[in-house]
Write an enzyme that holds these catalytic residues in place. Structure first.
Site, PDB file in Angstrom:
ATOM      1  N   ASN A   1      -4.457  -4.730  -3.922  1.00 64.69           N
ATOM      2  CA  ASN A   1      -4.615  -4.461  -2.490  1.00 64.69           C
ATOM      3  C   ASN A   1      -5.572  -3.142  -2.709  1.00 64.69           C
ATOM      4  OD1 ASN A   1      -4.622  -4.190   0.175  1.00 64.69           O
ATOM      5  ND2 ASN A   1      -2.435  -4.118   0.458  1.00 64.69           N
TER       6      ASN A   1
ATOM      7  N   GLN B   1       0.990  -1.314   0.000  1.00 64.66           N
ATOM      8  CA  GLN B   1       0.006   0.108   0.169  1.00 64.66           C
ATOM      9  C   GLN B   1       0.822   1.290   0.066  1.00 64.66           C
ATOM     10  OE1 GLN B   1      -2.558  -0.556   3.213  1.00 64.66           O
ATOM     11  NE2 GLN B   1      -4.381  -0.836   2.030  1.00 64.66           N
TER      12      GLN B   1
ATOM     13  N   THR C   1       1.676  -2.765   7.285  1.00 66.81           N
ATOM     14  CA  THR C   1       1.526  -4.355   7.424  1.00 66.81           C
ATOM     15  C   THR C   1       0.445  -4.752   6.563  1.00 66.81           C
ATOM     16  OG1 THR C   1       2.797  -4.166   9.450  1.00 66.81           O
ATOM     17  CG2 THR C   1       2.239  -6.340   8.896  1.00 66.81           C
ATOM     18  N   HIS C   2       0.388  -4.288   5.530  1.00 68.18           N
ATOM     19  CA  HIS C   2      -0.886  -4.665   4.662  1.00 68.18           C
ATOM     20  C   HIS C   2      -0.181  -5.251   3.324  1.00 68.18           C
ATOM     21  CE1 HIS C   2      -3.363  -1.190   6.903  1.00 68.18           C
ATOM     22  NE2 HIS C   2      -3.111  -2.357   7.576  1.00 68.18           N
ATOM     23  N   ASN C   3       0.333  -6.302   3.453  1.00 74.65           N
ATOM     24  CA  ASN C   3       1.058  -7.056   2.451  1.00 74.65           C
ATOM     25  C   ASN C   3       0.125  -8.074   1.672  1.00 74.65           C
ATOM     26  OD1 ASN C   3       2.804  -6.850   4.903  1.00 74.65           O
ATOM     27  ND2 ASN C   3       4.350  -6.716   3.183  1.00 74.65           N
TER      28      ASN C   3
END
Lengths: 570, 251
Positions: free
Chosen positions: A539, A333, A499-501
């Protein structure tokens, strides 16, 4: 010497939100479930001394021990990938509850547009809105099909919110609990964004506005607004987490057992089925095989992908040829935003992880992109998560970063600075992917996962546009100085970002362009399921957990169905 | 520049006192004896705590756990003070006990890189790939502090602790501008590590040996460990709250 254990119905690799949900649902149906958890047991009583910024937020008490395992990284294929030697850009979790223990609790449903992004974008803007290098695809499921599972997860977690956002998909029910407190800081944002013609609403929160009993009979307490959420566990049991909801629900059936210190190293496959999981006891280094009728990968999306790669299940994506799906569409992101400096002091140290207000006017396809050189957007929010003194030293531009002037400015502005931030959607690109590293290994001798990732022109354009919008809101909020985020160039793994992988084990409607079907069942092994943010084909503009929770309930339904009927579910 | 003179006199005093910088005497800093502003105007409208409340559980004996000689520790102390100096708001790094905080951290998991991936092979890499050194943090610190001393001699023919503030800043700036050669790490990387460690020591809970008397928190207006803000968070008023350490919890 490998010890083979007794066969069970279901084995999960990892016991966080996804592993916990699957364990609870399958165990309630009478299936015998074993959860392999490489970390330690933990519960609310382990968080009685958690108000410690240094230990938890700086030294990463709850995070993965990188001395044992990390990932390698390079910006592009020309570079040599090198290990991420210390934690930075994203925070990998470890232990019971996984990232669900130290999440902030911001809980969203991705937009209807997200699930059909390719077809909707082409329908509205034609086939060439983005170049073919952007590997956009639909998810093989629609928002409406996923809605009941979103609802299930929200009820399990007791999410506090208000269904007033005009841009959301249809909801079958209100939020289980009312929204959180609208503090003076949030009200500033609300007034300003309304003045600009936007539609602000309270951010959906897993820090609960009131005590709540979920359908499984688990109680989640009311948030105390103590200001220690992200990177911390909750000492009140007021942040919905796996270890206070789905994990005890599963354990109480008598059909669920957790094996701690169990680090999975391989999924065993024979023909077109898997037979079980090989794991290492992290204390003794003894090896075990846990045979199972069904294997479910429920670890963080990076380890889910890595396990498939080392087990040689599916075809590794190759950017040179475009062949293969495993590791493809890794996305992250981007974080557009603006800070504002004010004259008056505000209670910035109070808060909760998901205490905030948001506008979706520039998220998804909620605004016209005809004259823009990017698609999608970002949710824009103000959050009051509790700012702490080590990591919060806001200084106006041109202030030195140390010494007398720094000290004065950082102390003065600590209680006088607010930020409006966006979670910028990340579109997949053919050059952004995951594979196995050829050089570096973890302490169990397994190759590290390798990330090849850089920001794209789409990312840079989105970031610039949304930063301007965030700055506009901050201006309207009455800040005396507004500082927009710097334009982004290359992705840097050092500073913390998010931590939005996502991606790497994509879901889809065809084995040609995805790793799993829309029950999260693997195309090449009917008794193997893979669930998590790795299933995302791109995402979106929100935190991923709400959508991950929905996919986990969908996956659990698929496993139960498969246990009865067998075969491919789609 | 009255302030600079104060630093001089303080440093001279400390150099000749034979007492390690920041040593405690009966719970009060040595620094408090020489015109520092620890208990006076400490900002954020807070009062000094009554004896036996906030000082509960604080150590009254300070020693070194990592550094083996006082020279390096003195360089550390003076350099840290330049990063976060004493001023009219309240104490600086020395007054807050930051050098002791850093010493303890270097002796433990932080200094030993216990949670970092330290397997080879090691290559320099791009800046976007982050830390790629085989050095542990405590090795970086020792090397960096010795280099500060060497630079002081090379530039000014003096020990680092004898320099005036401007001269110290010149050397620290050379680190920050990445102008100095270090082995296995860039001087910029070390500078960032050092700066961050000073801030950590100034603002971490006092249980770690810095943020003495919670004065770092007092200056900043951060109340530390508070159980709940549920009854205050809707108020328009800025809340001035006496800070609490987790070391004072009644379990």
């Amino acid at each position: 010497m490998v010890t083979t254990l007794d066969k069970v119905d279901v084995v999960t690799v990892g016991v966080g939100w996804t592993g916990g949900i699957i364990a609870a649902e399958c165990a309630k149906e009478g299936l015998k479930v074993v959860g392999l958890e490489r970390g330690r047991e933990r519960s609310t009583q382990d968080f009685s001394m958690v108000h410690d910024e240094y230990r938890y937020a700086i030294r990463y008490e709850l995070m993965q021990d990188l001395s044992k395992e990390t990932v390698t990284f390079r910006n592009n294929r020309k570079q040599r990938a090198l290990p991420m030697r210390q934690m930075g850009s994203f925070l990998l979790g470890e232990g019971l509850g996984g990232s669900g223990t130290h999440w902030n609790g911001q809980n969203w449903r991705f937009l209807p547009y997200d699930f059909q992004i390719k077809s909707m974008t082409e329908e509205k803007y034609g086939k060439n809105k983005l170049s073919a290098d952007y590997t956009l695809q639909d998810w093989g499921i629609t928002y409406d099909e996923l809605e009941p599972y979103f609802d299930r997860f929200e009820k399990t977690a007791g999410i506090s919110g208000e269904a007033t956002n005009p841009f959301w998909g249809q909801r079958s029910a209100e939020y289980p609990t009312p929204p959180m407190k609208k503090t003076p800081i949030l009200q500033r944002f609300e007034t300003a964004s309304k003045n600009l013609g936007y539609s602000p609403f309270m951010l959906p929160s897993a820090n609960l506005s009131e005590t709540y009993k979920n359908p499984d009979g688990k109680t989640i307490n009311a948030c105390q607004y103590c200001g220690f959420c992200e990177r911390f566990g909750c000492e009140y049991g007021a942040k919905s987490s796996p270890e206070i909801t789905v994990v005890p629900t599963a354990l109480e059936t008598g059909n669920f057992e957790i094996k701690f210190n169990a680090n999975a190293v391989e999924i065993l496959k024979e023909g077109d089925k898997v037979t079980g999981v090989k794991y290492v006891d992290t204390v003794t280094f003894e090896e075990f095989i846990q045979p199972a009728e069904v294997v479910v990968l429920t670890s963080y999306m990076m380890n889910n992908a890595k396990l498939l790669m080392v087990s040689k299940i599916g075809e590794q994506y190759d950017p040179e040829t475009g062949r293969g799906t495993l590791g493809k569409n890794y996305a992250y992101q981007i974080l557009p935003g603006a800070s504002g400096f004010f004259d008056e002091q505000m209670n910035v140290f109070m808060g909760a992880g998901a205490l905030g207000m948001t506008v979706d006017d520039f998220n998804g396809d909620n605004f016209d992109h005809n004259d823009l050189d990017f698609i999608h957007g970002a949710s824009l929010s103000i959050t009051q998560t509790g700012l702490r003194p080590i990591l919060t030293n806001p200084i106006p531009p041109d202030t030195p970063s140390w010494g007398a002037d720094f000290k004065k400015a950082s102390i003065h502005n600590y209680t006088r600075t607010l930020s409006v931030g966006g979670q910028g959607a990340s579109m997949p690109h053919k050059e952004n992917y995951m594979s196995l590293d050829g050089t570096y290994k973890d302490i169990y001798g397994v190759p590290l996962l390798q990330l090849t990732y850089n920001f794209t022109d789409q990312d840079r354009a989105l970031h610039a546009y949304l930063t301007e919008k965030a700055a506009g809101i901050m201006q309207e909020m009455g800040a005396k100085t507004v500082v927009g985020g710097n334009p982004i160039s290359d992705y840097d793994i050092v500073p913390y970002q998010t931590t939005h992988n996502t991606g790497g084990t994509m879901m889809g409607s065809s084995r040609d362009d995805s790793v799993v079907n829309n029950y999260l069942q693997h195309w090449d092994a009917e008794n193997l399921f893979v669930v998590g943010a790795g299933n995302f084909a791109h995402n979106g503009g929100y935190n991923p957990t709400g959508t991950v929770g929905a996919l986990a309930y969908r996956c659990a339904e698929g496993i139960i169905k498969y246990s009865k009927d067998g075969g491919t579910l789609v | 520049m009255a302030k600079k003179e104060k630093n001089f006199s303080r440093r001279d005093f400390l150099k000749t006192s034979g007492i390690a910088t920041g040593a405690l005497i009966g719970g009060g800093l040595i620094g408090g004896l020489i015109g520092s502003n620890v208990s006076g105007n400490s900002g954020a409208g807070t009062a000094s705590p009554a004896p036996g409340t906030a000082n509960q559980g604080q150590m009254s004996v300070r020693g070194l756990q990592f550094f083996k000689n006082d020279v390096e520790f003195q360089v550390l102390s003076q350099a840290a003070e330049r990063i976060f100096p004493e001023d009219d708001l309240g104490p600086g790094a020395i007054g807050l006990g930051v050098p002791y905080f850093i010493d303890q951290q270097l002796a433990g998991a932080y200094g030993e890189n216990s949670k970092e991936y330290m397997q080879g092979p090691f290559f320099e890499g791009e800046s976007t790939q982050g830390y790629q050194s085989r050095l542990k943090r405590n090795e970086m610190f020792r090397q960096g502090l010795i280099l500060m001393q060497t630079e002081a001699q090379r530039r000014f023919n003096k020990d680092f602790v004898e320099l005036d503030g401007g001269q110290m800043d010149e050397i620290l700036t050379a680190f920050q501008e990445d102008e100095l050669e270090m082995k296995g790490v860039s001087s910029l990387f070390f500078f960032r590590l050092f700066r961050m460690a000073v801030l950590e020591g100034a603002y971490a809970d006092p249980i770690y040996g810095g943020n003495q008397n919670m004065d770092g928190w007092r200056m900043k207006g951060f109340p530390g460990h508070q159980a709940s803000y549920i009854n205050q968070i809707e108020s328009e008023e800025f809340a001035e709250i006496e800070p609490k350490s987790i070391g004072n919890m009644n379990h």
